[in-house]
Scaffold this motif. Sequence first.
Motif, PDB file in Angstrom:
ATOM      1  N   GLU A 711      23.948  19.682 -61.731  1.00  0.00           N
ATOM      2  CA  GLU A 711      22.976  20.655 -61.289  1.00  0.00           C
ATOM      3  C   GLU A 711      22.195  21.250 -62.653  1.00  0.00           C
ATOM      4  N   GLY A 712      20.951  21.617 -62.380  1.00  0.00           N
ATOM      5  CA  GLY A 712      20.110  22.007 -63.523  1.00  0.00           C
ATOM      6  C   GLY A 712      18.891  22.366 -63.208  1.00  0.00           C
ATOM      7  N   THR A 713      17.766  22.500 -64.105  1.00  0.00           N
ATOM      8  CA  THR A 713      16.570  22.982 -63.911  1.00  0.00           C
ATOM      9  C   THR A 713      15.619  21.849 -64.647  1.00  0.00           C
ATOM     10  N   PHE A 714      14.808  21.350 -63.470  1.00  0.00           N
ATOM     11  CA  PHE A 714      13.742  20.578 -64.007  1.00  0.00           C
ATOM     12  C   PHE A 714      12.509  20.972 -64.428  1.00  0.00           C
ATOM     13  N   ILE A 715      12.000  20.666 -65.638  1.00  0.00           N
ATOM     14  CA  ILE A 715      10.645  21.023 -66.136  1.00  0.00           C
ATOM     15  C   ILE A 715       9.737  19.975 -66.392  1.00  0.00           C
ATOM     16  N   THR A 716       8.381  20.405 -65.399  1.00  0.00           N
ATOM     17  CA  THR A 716       7.635  19.163 -65.530  1.00  0.00           C
ATOM     18  C   THR A 716       6.365  19.657 -66.307  1.00  0.00           C
ATOM     19  N   VAL A 717       6.088  18.913 -67.298  1.00  0.00           N
ATOM     20  CA  VAL A 717       4.930  19.046 -68.274  1.00  0.00           C
ATOM     21  C   VAL A 717       3.899  18.293 -68.412  1.00  0.00           C
ATOM     22  N   TRP A 718       2.796  18.766 -68.827  1.00  0.00           N
ATOM     23  CA  TRP A 718       1.698  17.546 -69.159  1.00  0.00           C
ATOM     24  C   TRP A 718       1.751  17.620 -70.513  1.00  0.00           C
ATOM     25  N   LEU A 719       2.126  15.956 -70.971  1.00  0.00           N
ATOM     26  CA  LEU A 719       1.985  15.941 -72.353  1.00  0.00           C
ATOM     27  C   LEU A 719       1.548  14.561 -72.487  1.00  0.00           C
ATOM     28  N   GLY A 720       0.667  14.657 -73.581  1.00  0.00           N
ATOM     29  CA  GLY A 720       0.062  13.259 -74.021  1.00  0.00           C
ATOM     30  C   GLY A 720      -1.062  12.486 -73.098  1.00  0.00           C
ATOM     31  N   GLY A 721      -1.289  13.236 -71.927  1.00  0.00           N
ATOM     32  CA  GLY A 721      -2.294  12.635 -70.975  1.00  0.00           C
ATOM     33  C   GLY A 721      -1.301  12.298 -69.938  1.00  0.00           C
ATOM     34  N   VAL A 722      -0.194  12.543 -69.736  1.00  0.00           N
ATOM     35  CA  VAL A 722       0.697  12.105 -68.661  1.00  0.00           C
ATOM     36  C   VAL A 722       1.485  13.125 -68.271  1.00  0.00           C
ATOM     37  N   PHE A 723       2.063  13.182 -67.094  1.00  0.00           N
ATOM     38  CA  PHE A 723       3.018  14.216 -66.534  1.00  0.00           C
ATOM     39  C   PHE A 723       4.432  13.803 -66.770  1.00  0.00           C
ATOM     40  N   ARG A 724       5.379  14.434 -67.505  1.00  0.00           N
ATOM     41  CA  ARG A 724       6.791  14.082 -67.684  1.00  0.00           C
ATOM     42  C   ARG A 724       7.554  15.020 -67.080  1.00  0.00           C
ATOM     43  N   LYS A 725       9.060  14.668 -66.663  1.00  0.00           N
ATOM     44  CA  LYS A 725      10.104  15.623 -66.203  1.00  0.00           C
ATOM     45  C   LYS A 725      11.242  15.322 -66.853  1.00  0.00           C
ATOM     46  N   TYR A 726      11.507  16.551 -67.515  1.00  0.00           N
ATOM     47  CA  TYR A 726      12.807  16.795 -68.158  1.00  0.00           C
ATOM     48  C   TYR A 726      13.841  17.503 -67.406  1.00  0.00           C
ATOM     49  N   PHE A 727      15.256  17.207 -67.707  1.00  0.00           N
ATOM     50  CA  PHE A 727      16.212  18.096 -67.155  1.00  0.00           C
ATOM     51  C   PHE A 727      16.931  19.073 -68.129  1.00  0.00           C
ATOM     52  N   ILE A 728      17.423  20.258 -67.931  1.00  0.00           N
ATOM     53  CA  ILE A 728      17.699  21.168 -68.643  1.00  0.00           C
ATOM     54  C   ILE A 728      19.077  21.528 -68.000  1.00  0.00           C
ATOM     55  N   GLU A 729      20.255  21.092 -68.469  1.00  0.00           N
ATOM     56  CA  GLU A 729      21.528  21.380 -68.027  1.00  0.00           C
ATOM     57  C   GLU A 729      21.526  23.165 -68.002  1.00  0.00           C
ATOM     58  N   ASP A 730      22.433  23.386 -66.739  1.00  0.00           N
ATOM     59  CA  ASP A 730      22.312  24.789 -66.507  1.00  0.00           C
ATOM     60  C   ASP A 730      23.025  25.622 -67.763  1.00  0.00           C
ATOM     61  N   SER A 731      24.131  25.058 -68.773  1.00  0.00           N
ATOM     62  CA  SER A 731      24.576  25.746 -69.772  1.00  0.00           C
ATOM     63  C   SER A 731      23.763  25.658 -70.729  1.00  0.00           C
ATOM     64  N   GLU A 732      22.821  25.013 -70.985  1.00  0.00           N
ATOM     65  CA  GLU A 732      21.545  25.025 -72.024  1.00  0.00           C
ATOM     66  C   GLU A 732      20.449  26.010 -71.493  1.00  0.00           C
ATOM     67  N   TYR A 733      20.341  25.924 -70.233  1.00  0.00           N
ATOM     68  CA  TYR A 733      19.427  26.743 -69.932  1.00  0.00           C
ATOM     69  C   TYR A 733      19.689  28.368 -69.969  1.00  0.00           C
ATOM     70  N   ALA A 734      21.041  28.492 -69.801  1.00  0.00           N
ATOM     71  CA  ALA A 734      21.812  29.880 -70.042  1.00  0.00           C
ATOM     72  C   ALA A 734      21.284  30.156 -71.289  1.00  0.00           C
ATOM     73  N   ASN A 735      21.531  29.311 -72.318  1.00  0.00           N
ATOM     74  CA  ASN A 735      21.339  29.422 -73.971  1.00  0.00           C
ATOM     75  C   ASN A 735      19.805  29.826 -73.971  1.00  0.00           C
ATOM     76  N   PHE A 736      19.065  29.193 -73.394  1.00  0.00           N
ATOM     77  CA  PHE A 736      17.701  29.545 -73.611  1.00  0.00           C
ATOM     78  C   PHE A 736      17.276  31.116 -73.174  1.00  0.00           C
ATOM     79  N   ILE A 737      17.791  31.406 -72.082  1.00  0.00           N
ATOM     80  CA  ILE A 737      17.815  32.835 -71.514  1.00  0.00           C
ATOM     81  C   ILE A 737      18.000  33.791 -72.541  1.00  0.00           C
TER      82      ILE A 737
END
Length: 884
Positions: A711-737
């Motif tokens: 379980e975690g957070t998906f971040i969808t971004v526009w990068l280099g002309g295309v849309f990409r989706k990355y996964f952030i683990e909950d533990s890493e997301y807590a570190n970002f917060i």
Amino acid sequence: MVLKKLISILLTLTLSYVQISSFAYDEQDSVSHIEDTMPDIISYGYADGNAVISRGEFADSVMRAMNVNNYEYEPVFSDVSEEHAYSGAITYIYKMNFAGGSGADTFSPDSPITYAAAIKILVNALGYNPWAEAKGGWPSGYFRVADTIELTDGMVLSMDSELTFSQAFALLYNFLKSDVCSVESITNENITHMRDVGRCPLNVYFGLKKAEGVVQTAGFASLIPGVKCDEAIITVDGYTYYTDIADAHKYLGMRVELWYDEYGTAKYVYKTSGNSRIVISSEDIEEYNDFKLNVYSGNKEKTYTLSKDCAFVKNGEGIIPTAADFNFDMGSVDLIDNDGDGRFDVAYIKSTEIFVVSAIDETAEKVYDGRSGKSVKLSNEDGNYYSLMMTDKSGNYVPQKIGDLTGNTVLSIIRTSDDRFVEAVASNKSVVGTVSEISDECVWIDGVEYERTPHFDKYYSVKIGEKYNFLIADSGKIAAISEQSVDSMNYGFVLDYAKKTGSFENSAIIKLMDRSGEKNVYSLAEKVMLNGGAYISGDSDEIKNIMKNGDIPAYQVIRYSLNRDGEINKIDTAEKFPANTPGNEKYKALQYGDNSLIQNFEKANTYWYGSYSVFSPIAVKDSETIIISIPKTAKDGINSRIDDEYIDVVTTSGLKSYGQYFIDVYDMDENMVPNVIVVYNEYADSNTVNDSTSSALVDKMTKGFNDDGEEGTFITVWLGGVFRKYFIEDSEYANFISSGVVPAPGDIVRIETTKNGKVSALSVDAKYDRNEGVAVITSSAPAGGQIEESFYRGRAYSYSGNSLSLIVDQTSGSRSSYIEVQDKMAPFVFASSTRIAIFDTKTERVRHATVSSLKYAYDVGEENASKVVLRCYSHRATQLFIYE
């Protein structure tokens, strides 16, 4: 540059021609004796002439030589499946009794074919197997017959020699002209065979007829005084044929065999024995008088005596000559002996003028030379005959159209006295370097001597010690100085290549990473200069063979340039120094031009000293050196694709402070400073974000589970002309917060990932502010002040050509205190690789955009102008984010 040589092996009735050239040089006369090229109808593709040809490939070539384009497979041999590339051809030659197998039920399709096996197949294909069996059988009887019918002319090989592609070319060429064997009579059960003299595969299988004689008119040129050619024809001893031979004009005055079809169209022409040609440069001609041409070259004098019935032609027109016709600045005189009696039967005077293309009018079919103010109409094109050509690296002519030309193309043009265009050879060759010496006729560029054309002396001057981009004519002489920057070619790293085929297109695309780390897909122009040779991108396998290793990209550094449509029109791949090259040969002043990219070292073992920016003991990094990081696992060979995420342009912060690295080094100068270094880097999960990492515009954030059930957070971004989706683990997301780094839609971020595609580090470089309706640059953003990576925020002011001006209200700062925005205005250069996106402040979603999406203060006022955040590198806009 060692590239694969164009050799033809498979016979096809195409309208293209492959040429094999033989050159000899008479040092005593200092005049080139040229054995003219011989066109053929055999085209197999791109192969190394010294490589052996397989049994399957040779079977395919024989099938095509008999005008059989395909044949249904039958399961005859255990080692030839229906999926084999040459299964149909192998079935054909077996069913026709041309060849058996290599064993009881095998054919060995991928094994080399021997000379003896090839002879047996061709003798049988010509119908001579009864004669061969009667004369001794296999193998001696087959060789006796082959010698009798001249199938083995020019071949000196042992029976068990493995046949190479070039030897197969010669053998198949003989086959096309060898007499076939026919049935003469049938009496009771006896069948009598005969050599059917004059009937050959060209007659039997292709329905062509032969004419012989001297070529009096070819293309748009004629030996006959008063004759003006306005369409592509060939006249041989008074009989005229239309032609679609691309460069027919080279046969003017030669004695030839001409093969033509039922419509009277000349399809193939080749010289007969007894032809010879001497090419004399205009500067070596002393005078002409009474059928004598006096030449002075290499400190030696020589007089050529012409036949009293010699035909004279000047720039495509038959003339009665005077001494003045032999007095011209640039070009040559071709003296032709077409009957082998030692006397010259034709003198072709080619007075050449130089055009350096500055503008092109395709509608009017005109090109313009900006320096001279002259124009020429390149309209002499008829069917598949082209009088505008370009030579590739192998010396073969490649047909050109006016739309293929670009600015700075050098044209060596021949036209008649009334300005009718006859022929031209185009050149995109160039060399960049510093003038080290100048004489009356030559200039030395970094110590290398080049002759100058009269065009250059009339319109250009140079100074010793200055650096220029010199344009080179097809003759190898300097023709002009480029108006473009000497650095117009860019360094890139090949990530992938593909050919596009379909009903409406036949082209190619290439995925590159540029010096800033941007990864973009480019279309190749229809005509591409590859390592100094011209190729049709959609048809040529030469480009594919260099860009791909089977199905895997050939990951490599290249130099490339873009045309005005943003297509790649020139590619230089790296030439390696031979083994044991002395060190001082690898450290010398660079010369930029066609085929000039040098790989000085490959996988060299070095130690990186971060404090001194040195890869000891190989190379020094300076501010212009590009460092490309690829996985260390690639060092010992790549047998699978590499995820693009693990190939990147990095700064020195992307390297360990000290430690061992294996590196490739490109374009190193005498100070041991290279332009590009490829580092085979260890990939660990990065906890820091590199300045060079491309920016992404956040589209949305969603909660969910990844493929592993985490379980975690998906971040969808526009990068280099295309849309990409990355996964952030909950533990890493807590570190970002806890670090205050929480991305949201509209933010501009840089993302680092692990090998598994999980976000391991993140930087929010611009934070979307709903009140301001635009993102606000943060302290995390790279701050290079237009020297390195940097961010600017403001409103679009104007756009012209490829320059965008901003009214700047915020910058990410500068590492150099003297770089400041003046009057709140700053210009930025746009390129085809600049990526643009819009963040819709109403829907808070991202979509693609172009420059046309901008509204400019110059037009609509500052209040209504587009709000933007721009990322640049060295003053070039790499990414633009519009908020509306």
